[in-house]
Scaffold this motif. Structure first.
Motif, PDB file in Angstrom:
ATOM      1  N   TRP A 138       0.841  -1.203   0.000  1.00  0.00           N
ATOM      2  CA  TRP A 138       0.000   0.000   0.000  1.00  0.00           C
ATOM      3  C   TRP A 138       0.874   1.250   0.000  1.00  0.00           C
ATOM      4  CZ3 TRP A 138      -0.344   3.554   4.142  1.00  0.00           C
ATOM      5  CH2 TRP A 138      -1.296   4.555   3.969  1.00  0.00           C
ATOM      6  N   ALA A 139       1.874   1.288   0.863  1.00  0.00           N
ATOM      7  CA  ALA A 139       2.725   2.484   1.011  1.00  0.00           C
ATOM      8  C   ALA A 139       3.491   2.784  -0.277  1.00  0.00           C
ATOM      9  CB  ALA A 139       3.687   2.296   2.173  1.00  0.00           C
ATOM     10  N   ARG A 140       3.876   1.751  -1.014  1.00  0.00           N
ATOM     11  CA  ARG A 140       4.630   1.956  -2.258  1.00  0.00           C
ATOM     12  C   ARG A 140       3.831   2.681  -3.327  1.00  0.00           C
ATOM     13  NH1 ARG A 140       6.849  -2.966  -0.592  1.00  0.00           N
ATOM     14  NH2 ARG A 140       5.290  -4.229  -1.650  1.00  0.00           N
ATOM     15  N   THR A 141       2.529   2.816  -3.143  1.00  0.00           N
ATOM     16  CA  THR A 141       1.717   3.517  -4.140  1.00  0.00           C
ATOM     17  C   THR A 141       1.779   5.033  -3.972  1.00  0.00           C
ATOM     18  OG1 THR A 141      -0.341   3.471  -2.833  1.00  0.00           O
ATOM     19  CG2 THR A 141       0.129   1.552  -4.261  1.00  0.00           C
ATOM     20  N   PHE A 142       2.510   5.517  -2.957  1.00  0.00           N
ATOM     21  CA  PHE A 142       2.618   6.952  -2.670  1.00  0.00           C
ATOM     22  C   PHE A 142       4.058   7.430  -2.821  1.00  0.00           C
ATOM     23  CE2 PHE A 142      -0.906   5.406  -0.127  1.00  0.00           C
ATOM     24  CZ  PHE A 142      -1.876   6.370  -0.303  1.00  0.00           C
ATOM     25  N   GLU A 143       4.209   8.687  -3.148  1.00  0.00           N
ATOM     26  CA  GLU A 143       5.517   9.318  -3.031  1.00  0.00           C
ATOM     27  C   GLU A 143       5.743   9.578  -1.552  1.00  0.00           C
ATOM     28  OE1 GLU A 143       6.725  12.288  -5.625  1.00  0.00           O
ATOM     29  OE2 GLU A 143       5.776  11.380  -7.377  1.00  0.00           O
ATOM     30  N   THR A 144       6.991   9.601  -1.133  1.00  0.00           N
ATOM     31  CA  THR A 144       7.335   9.688   0.293  1.00  0.00           C
ATOM     32  C   THR A 144       6.647  10.847   0.990  1.00  0.00           C
ATOM     33  OG1 THR A 144       9.466   8.635  -0.123  1.00  0.00           O
ATOM     34  CG2 THR A 144       9.241   9.856   1.936  1.00  0.00           C
ATOM     35  N   GLU A 145       6.764  12.049   0.454  1.00  0.00           N
ATOM     36  CA  GLU A 145       6.186  13.225   1.117  1.00  0.00           C
ATOM     37  C   GLU A 145       4.668  13.131   1.239  1.00  0.00           C
ATOM     38  OE1 GLU A 145       7.759  15.617   2.787  1.00  0.00           O
ATOM     39  OE2 GLU A 145       9.575  14.495   2.309  1.00  0.00           O
ATOM     40  N   LYS A 146       4.011  12.617   0.208  1.00  0.00           N
ATOM     41  CA  LYS A 146       2.554  12.456   0.236  1.00  0.00           C
ATOM     42  C   LYS A 146       2.146  11.468   1.323  1.00  0.00           C
ATOM     43  CE  LYS A 146      -1.703  12.587  -1.302  1.00  0.00           C
ATOM     44  NZ  LYS A 146      -2.603  13.609  -0.842  1.00  0.00           N
ATOM     45  N   LEU A 147       2.880  10.354   1.423  1.00  0.00           N
ATOM     46  CA  LEU A 147       2.576   9.357   2.446  1.00  0.00           C
ATOM     47  C   LEU A 147       2.809   9.924   3.845  1.00  0.00           C
ATOM     48  CD1 LEU A 147       1.695   6.517   3.177  1.00  0.00           C
ATOM     49  CD2 LEU A 147       4.078   5.782   2.881  1.00  0.00           C
ATOM     50  N   LEU A 148       3.905  10.652   4.031  1.00  0.00           N
ATOM     51  CA  LEU A 148       4.171  11.271   5.334  1.00  0.00           C
ATOM     52  C   LEU A 148       3.060  12.242   5.712  1.00  0.00           C
ATOM     53  CD1 LEU A 148       7.996  11.937   5.061  1.00  0.00           C
ATOM     54  CD2 LEU A 148       6.862  10.211   6.469  1.00  0.00           C
ATOM     55  N   ASP A 149       2.617  13.042   4.764  1.00  0.00           N
ATOM     56  CA  ASP A 149       1.518  13.985   5.024  1.00  0.00           C
ATOM     57  C   ASP A 149       0.247  13.247   5.414  1.00  0.00           C
ATOM     58  OD1 ASP A 149       3.205  16.096   4.417  1.00  0.00           O
ATOM     59  OD2 ASP A 149       2.377  16.398   2.389  1.00  0.00           O
TER      60      ASP A 149
ATOM     61  N   ASP B 239      -2.408  11.161  12.646  1.00  0.00           N
ATOM     62  CA  ASP B 239      -1.680  10.976  13.914  1.00  0.00           C
ATOM     63  C   ASP B 239      -0.946   9.644  13.997  1.00  0.00           C
ATOM     64  OD1 ASP B 239      -2.325  13.493  15.012  1.00  0.00           O
ATOM     65  OD2 ASP B 239      -4.271  12.753  15.674  1.00  0.00           O
ATOM     66  N   VAL B 240      -0.415   9.183  12.867  1.00  0.00           N
ATOM     67  CA  VAL B 240       0.398   7.968  12.829  1.00  0.00           C
ATOM     68  C   VAL B 240       1.860   8.396  12.900  1.00  0.00           C
ATOM     69  CG1 VAL B 240       1.085   5.970  11.447  1.00  0.00           C
ATOM     70  CG2 VAL B 240      -1.319   6.729  11.465  1.00  0.00           C
ATOM     71  N   SER B 241       2.584   7.884  13.880  1.00  0.00           N
ATOM     72  CA  SER B 241       4.009   8.184  13.968  1.00  0.00           C
ATOM     73  C   SER B 241       4.705   7.573  12.762  1.00  0.00           C
ATOM     74  CB  SER B 241       4.613   7.599  15.242  1.00  0.00           C
ATOM     75  OG  SER B 241       4.037   8.214  16.369  1.00  0.00           O
ATOM     76  N   CYS B 242       5.495   8.390  12.073  1.00  0.00           N
ATOM     77  CA  CYS B 242       6.150   7.895  10.875  1.00  0.00           C
ATOM     78  C   CYS B 242       7.377   8.726  10.554  1.00  0.00           C
ATOM     79  CB  CYS B 242       5.188   7.913   9.690  1.00  0.00           C
ATOM     80  SG  CYS B 242       4.540   9.560   9.327  1.00  0.00           S
ATOM     81  N   SER B 243       8.228   8.138   9.753  1.00  0.00           N
ATOM     82  CA  SER B 243       9.436   8.803   9.297  1.00  0.00           C
ATOM     83  C   SER B 243       9.922   8.066   8.065  1.00  0.00           C
ATOM     84  CB  SER B 243      10.504   8.772  10.390  1.00  0.00           C
ATOM     85  OG  SER B 243      11.701   9.366   9.948  1.00  0.00           O
ATOM     86  N   PRO B 244      10.538   8.779   7.133  1.00  0.00           N
ATOM     87  CA  PRO B 244      11.062   8.073   5.967  1.00  0.00           C
ATOM     88  C   PRO B 244      12.274   7.235   6.350  1.00  0.00           C
ATOM     89  CG  PRO B 244      11.733  10.369   5.903  1.00  0.00           C
ATOM     90  CD  PRO B 244      10.787  10.226   7.060  1.00  0.00           C
TER      91      PRO B 244
END
Length: 81
Positions: A32-43, A49-54
């Motif tokens: 699922w995550a691979r369908t997004f660009e990094t910045e879009k997924l982080l946003d 409110d999901v803790s995340c980091s590239p």
């Protein structure tokens, strides 16, 4: 992820099952995550409110402003060099 089927599923909703089946969870979330660009997924995750980091490459870490500002990496000399 917009997956109501997972939210209501008797196995996927149990933390213990997800831990025991971590490979399946990683594959599902990763695909699922691979369908997004990094910045879009982080946003998207931050807005929920999901803790995340590239995941950063070594080159990215070496150029990361925070690492430089904190002087977290320092050059060392090998005793033979």
């Amino acid at each position: 992820m917009e997956r109501a089927d997972l939210k209501l599923h008797p196995h996927w909703s149990r933390v213990g099952w997800r831990i025991e089946n971590n490979d399946r969870v990683d594959e599902l979330v990763g695909s699922w995550a691979r369908t997004f660009e990094t910045e879009k997924l982080l946003d998207l995750l931050t807005a929920k409110d999901v803790s995340c980091s590239p995941v950063r490459s070594v080159a990215d870490v070496l150029e990361w402003r925070q690492v430089k500002a904190r002087r977290a990496l320092v050059p060392l000399r090998h005793r033979d060099g």
